[in-house]
Scaffold this motif. Sequence first.
Motif, PDB file in Angstrom:
ATOM      1  N   ARG A  35      39.873  41.103  51.857  1.00 52.07           N
ATOM      2  CA  ARG A  35      38.509  41.390  52.312  1.00 52.07           C
ATOM      3  C   ARG A  35      37.681  40.107  52.362  1.00 52.07           C
ATOM      4  NH1 ARG A  35      36.574  46.726  51.373  1.00 52.07           N
ATOM      5  NH2 ARG A  35      34.575  45.901  52.094  1.00 52.07           N
ATOM      6  N   ILE A  36      38.097  39.099  51.576  1.00 48.68           N
ATOM      7  CA  ILE A  36      37.335  37.857  51.487  1.00 48.68           C
ATOM      8  C   ILE A  36      38.046  36.726  52.213  1.00 48.68           C
ATOM      9  CG2 ILE A  36      36.176  36.270  49.916  1.00 48.68           C
ATOM     10  CD1 ILE A  36      35.296  39.223  49.711  1.00 48.68           C
ATOM     11  N   ASN A  37      39.321  36.518  51.885  1.00 46.34           N
ATOM     12  CA  ASN A  37      40.091  35.418  52.469  1.00 46.34           C
ATOM     13  C   ASN A  37      41.574  35.736  52.341  1.00 46.34           C
ATOM     14  OD1 ASN A  37      41.614  32.622  51.981  1.00 46.34           O
ATOM     15  ND2 ASN A  37      39.835  32.223  53.279  1.00 46.34           N
ATOM     16  N   LYS A  38      42.334  35.429  53.372  1.00 47.04           N
ATOM     17  CA  LYS A  38      43.755  35.806  53.374  1.00 47.04           C
ATOM     18  C   LYS A  38      44.558  35.095  52.288  1.00 47.04           C
ATOM     19  CE  LYS A  38      45.016  32.373  56.912  1.00 47.04           C
ATOM     20  NZ  LYS A  38      45.602  32.181  58.259  1.00 47.04           N
ATOM     21  N   ASN A  39      44.082  33.936  51.837  1.00 48.32           N
ATOM     22  CA  ASN A  39      44.808  33.207  50.793  1.00 48.32           C
ATOM     23  C   ASN A  39      44.338  33.554  49.385  1.00 48.32           C
ATOM     24  OD1 ASN A  39      46.348  31.660  52.683  1.00 48.32           O
ATOM     25  ND2 ASN A  39      44.562  30.342  53.006  1.00 48.32           N
ATOM     26  N   LEU A  40      43.192  34.227  49.290  1.00 49.66           N
ATOM     27  CA  LEU A  40      42.626  34.516  47.974  1.00 49.66           C
ATOM     28  C   LEU A  40      43.526  35.442  47.173  1.00 49.66           C
ATOM     29  CD1 LEU A  40      40.277  34.324  45.964  1.00 49.66           C
ATOM     30  CD2 LEU A  40      39.258  36.305  47.104  1.00 49.66           C
ATOM     31  N   ALA A  41      44.065  36.479  47.823  1.00 54.40           N
ATOM     32  CA  ALA A  41      44.873  37.458  47.106  1.00 54.40           C
ATOM     33  C   ALA A  41      46.091  36.797  46.463  1.00 54.40           C
ATOM     34  CB  ALA A  41      45.313  38.572  48.061  1.00 54.40           C
ATOM     35  N   ALA A  42      46.755  35.908  47.192  1.00 58.95           N
ATOM     36  CA  ALA A  42      47.963  35.266  46.669  1.00 58.95           C
ATOM     37  C   ALA A  42      47.637  34.359  45.485  1.00 58.95           C
ATOM     38  CB  ALA A  42      48.651  34.476  47.774  1.00 58.95           C
ATOM     39  N   ILE A  43      46.597  33.538  45.633  1.00 60.41           N
ATOM     40  CA  ILE A  43      46.255  32.578  44.577  1.00 60.41           C
ATOM     41  C   ILE A  43      45.682  33.279  43.353  1.00 60.41           C
ATOM     42  CG2 ILE A  43      44.801  30.610  43.980  1.00 60.41           C
ATOM     43  CD1 ILE A  43      44.908  29.805  46.957  1.00 60.41           C
TER      44      ILE A  43
ATOM     45  N   ILE B 177      45.158  45.270  39.205  1.00 64.63           N
ATOM     46  CA  ILE B 177      46.606  45.256  39.356  1.00 64.63           C
ATOM     47  C   ILE B 177      47.182  46.654  39.157  1.00 64.63           C
ATOM     48  CG2 ILE B 177      48.764  44.270  38.511  1.00 64.63           C
ATOM     49  CD1 ILE B 177      46.916  42.286  39.957  1.00 64.63           C
ATOM     50  N   PHE B 178      46.711  47.362  38.119  1.00 67.02           N
ATOM     51  CA  PHE B 178      47.187  48.716  37.869  1.00 67.02           C
ATOM     52  C   PHE B 178      46.865  49.653  39.032  1.00 67.02           C
ATOM     53  CE2 PHE B 178      46.802  48.192  32.970  1.00 67.02           C
ATOM     54  CZ  PHE B 178      47.974  47.443  32.966  1.00 67.02           C
ATOM     55  N   ALA B 179      45.807  49.354  39.755  1.00 68.68           N
ATOM     56  CA  ALA B 179      45.431  50.200  40.891  1.00 68.68           C
ATOM     57  C   ALA B 179      46.581  50.341  41.874  1.00 68.68           C
ATOM     58  CB  ALA B 179      44.203  49.623  41.587  1.00 68.68           C
ATOM     59  N   GLY B 180      47.296  49.241  42.109  1.00 65.98           N
ATOM     60  CA  GLY B 180      48.425  49.285  43.030  1.00 65.98           C
ATOM     61  C   GLY B 180      49.514  50.219  42.551  1.00 65.98           C
ATOM     62  N   ILE B 181      49.790  50.231  41.238  1.00 60.98           N
ATOM     63  CA  ILE B 181      50.807  51.122  40.683  1.00 60.98           C
ATOM     64  C   ILE B 181      50.379  52.579  40.848  1.00 60.98           C
ATOM     65  CG2 ILE B 181      52.035  51.768  38.564  1.00 60.98           C
ATOM     66  CD1 ILE B 181      51.641  48.925  37.569  1.00 60.98           C
TER      67      ILE B 181
ATOM     68  N   SER C 182      39.666  49.359  49.484  1.00 58.76           N
ATOM     69  CA  SER C 182      40.123  48.249  50.327  1.00 58.76           C
ATOM     70  C   SER C 182      41.507  48.475  50.915  1.00 58.76           C
ATOM     71  CB  SER C 182      40.131  46.948  49.501  1.00 58.76           C
ATOM     72  OG  SER C 182      38.851  46.646  48.997  1.00 58.76           O
ATOM     73  N   GLY C 183      42.306  49.311  50.260  1.00 68.17           N
ATOM     74  CA  GLY C 183      43.666  49.525  50.745  1.00 68.17           C
ATOM     75  C   GLY C 183      44.557  50.077  49.660  1.00 68.17           C
ATOM     76  N   ASP C 184      45.740  49.459  49.504  1.00 70.45           N
ATOM     77  CA  ASP C 184      46.735  50.008  48.585  1.00 70.45           C
ATOM     78  C   ASP C 184      47.032  49.136  47.366  1.00 70.45           C
ATOM     79  OD1 ASP C 184      47.014  52.230  50.176  1.00 70.45           O
ATOM     80  OD2 ASP C 184      48.740  51.444  51.284  1.00 70.45           O
ATOM     81  N   ASP C 185      46.595  47.881  47.374  1.00 72.66           N
ATOM     82  CA  ASP C 185      46.858  47.025  46.217  1.00 72.66           C
ATOM     83  C   ASP C 185      45.896  45.849  46.206  1.00 72.66           C
ATOM     84  OD1 ASP C 185      47.847  45.216  48.145  1.00 72.66           O
ATOM     85  OD2 ASP C 185      49.914  45.869  47.843  1.00 72.66           O
ATOM     86  N   PHE C 186      46.099  44.934  45.259  1.00 71.76           N
ATOM     87  CA  PHE C 186      45.174  43.817  45.096  1.00 71.76           C
ATOM     88  C   PHE C 186      45.148  42.914  46.324  1.00 71.76           C
ATOM     89  CE2 PHE C 186      44.206  39.454  43.750  1.00 71.76           C
ATOM     90  CZ  PHE C 186      42.944  39.645  43.233  1.00 71.76           C
ATOM     91  N   ASN C 187      46.270  42.808  47.024  1.00 71.72           N
ATOM     92  CA  ASN C 187      46.304  41.981  48.236  1.00 71.72           C
ATOM     93  C   ASN C 187      45.265  42.446  49.250  1.00 71.72           C
ATOM     94  OD1 ASN C 187      48.480  40.091  47.698  1.00 71.72           O
ATOM     95  ND2 ASN C 187      49.839  41.864  47.757  1.00 71.72           N
ATOM     96  N   ASP C 188      45.139  43.751  49.387  1.00 72.76           N
ATOM     97  CA  ASP C 188      44.166  44.292  50.340  1.00 72.76           C
ATOM     98  C   ASP C 188      42.732  43.981  49.894  1.00 72.76           C
ATOM     99  OD1 ASP C 188      46.128  45.449  52.005  1.00 72.76           O
ATOM    100  OD2 ASP C 188      46.315  47.134  50.634  1.00 72.76           O
TER     101      ASP C 188
END
Length: 436
Positions: free
Chosen positions: A75-83, A200-204, A65-71
């Motif tokens: 993929r589903i909703n722009k607010n989902l990653a933050a919440i 989360i570790f994926a981003g690191i 999906s990208g480089d971290d959990f935000n990405d």
Amino acid sequence: MILRKLRDITTIGFALFAMFFGAGNLLLPPFIGLQIGDHVWITILAFGLTGILLPFLGILSVTNSGDDFNDLGHRINKNLAAILGSVIMICIGPLIALPRTAATTFEIGILPSFPDSNPVWTSIFFFAVTWLFSIVPSKVVDLVGNVLTPFLLLVLVILIGMGIANPITAPQTGILSTSDSFTLGFIEGYQTLDVLASVIFAGIIISATKAKGYESITTKNKVVIASGALAATCLFFIYGGLIYLGATSDIQNTHISRSALLIHISNSILGKYGTLAIAISIALACLTTAIALTTAVGAFFNKLTKGRLSYKLLVTASCILSGILAVTGVDNIIQFAYPPLAFVYPIVITLVLYIVIFGRSVKSKLPYVAALIASTIIALLNVLKIFDMLNADTLTWLNHIPFFAYELGWVVPSFVFFAVGFFISKLPYGTTRFNR
């Protein structure tokens, strides 16, 4: 070039192994082995499916999906990653998992040898070391992968190798059938909750990979996947070995505590050095996980607040809060942790699985949203069951949902909702809102 790449994969893979391999992962497999008798291989396979493969898929879902959990969340909703990301970070960070690492180090690594020791001083020292290792995020993977993990692996390999070469006793015929042993391994692997940490570790890991010069998507993904495969291989050997040690422990009392079982096994295999070996293993397993979690908390909330909260401030606050909560003890932390983890885990694993399985072929967001809604409903009902807030009739009805009794009730409803969402998305008006 090839040697450098292999060295980087080894460093990152070892670091990822140590991030996943906390104290709970050390205590759980022998206890499983104690219960399954001679059904060792089928149990190892089952535990590996949910305790190793699922976290690996978590890494893969973020990588794709990208480089971290935000990405992944976007993929589903722009607010989902933050919440969802914030909930995950609070759970696996200073509220639950981080204080548990220090509390476990004290109760299993320190207290047996020093019964008069004070948990306050252990907590202070533990999080002071965690802070020192975490304060420079760019060095975390190298420090954990090159310095701490080799010592941890060396102790565990010696313990397992000697236990296999000269077992305490042969595996005895257990009271569980082959299918029951498979089910036990599968459920216990699922309940390690490592998928939460994996996203989360994926981003690191991805950040460390890019810092080593693997900038293109193709090379980055290859290194991350290879590192994940190395970590998974190490986990499979260690988990499998510990399950075998439990099965050959010659303990008849299946109600023995997990820590007492592990100490018995270690003392039986290593003699007078057994307690020291367990103390070192517990301390290193907890410390490497704590460093990874602290780094993840600081990086996530620093990015979420767009730098308004500095990384160093977040790491310091996380260590202080975790240090305070650690003094309450492992049992209190586990008791408090179970309901929130039981709620968020099915949601995260649904996100991971459906992105990995269908991410390339299903582009509409509606099926994924529908699957997440189903998992959220089931997770909420499960939490209500935990708090005894459901009447007998409702509970009876819920037990008709496949696998609900095993806390896997989200599997079938999420798939049904995903299929319905996919069907609707194929209608002429079905994707208007969700594909923007």
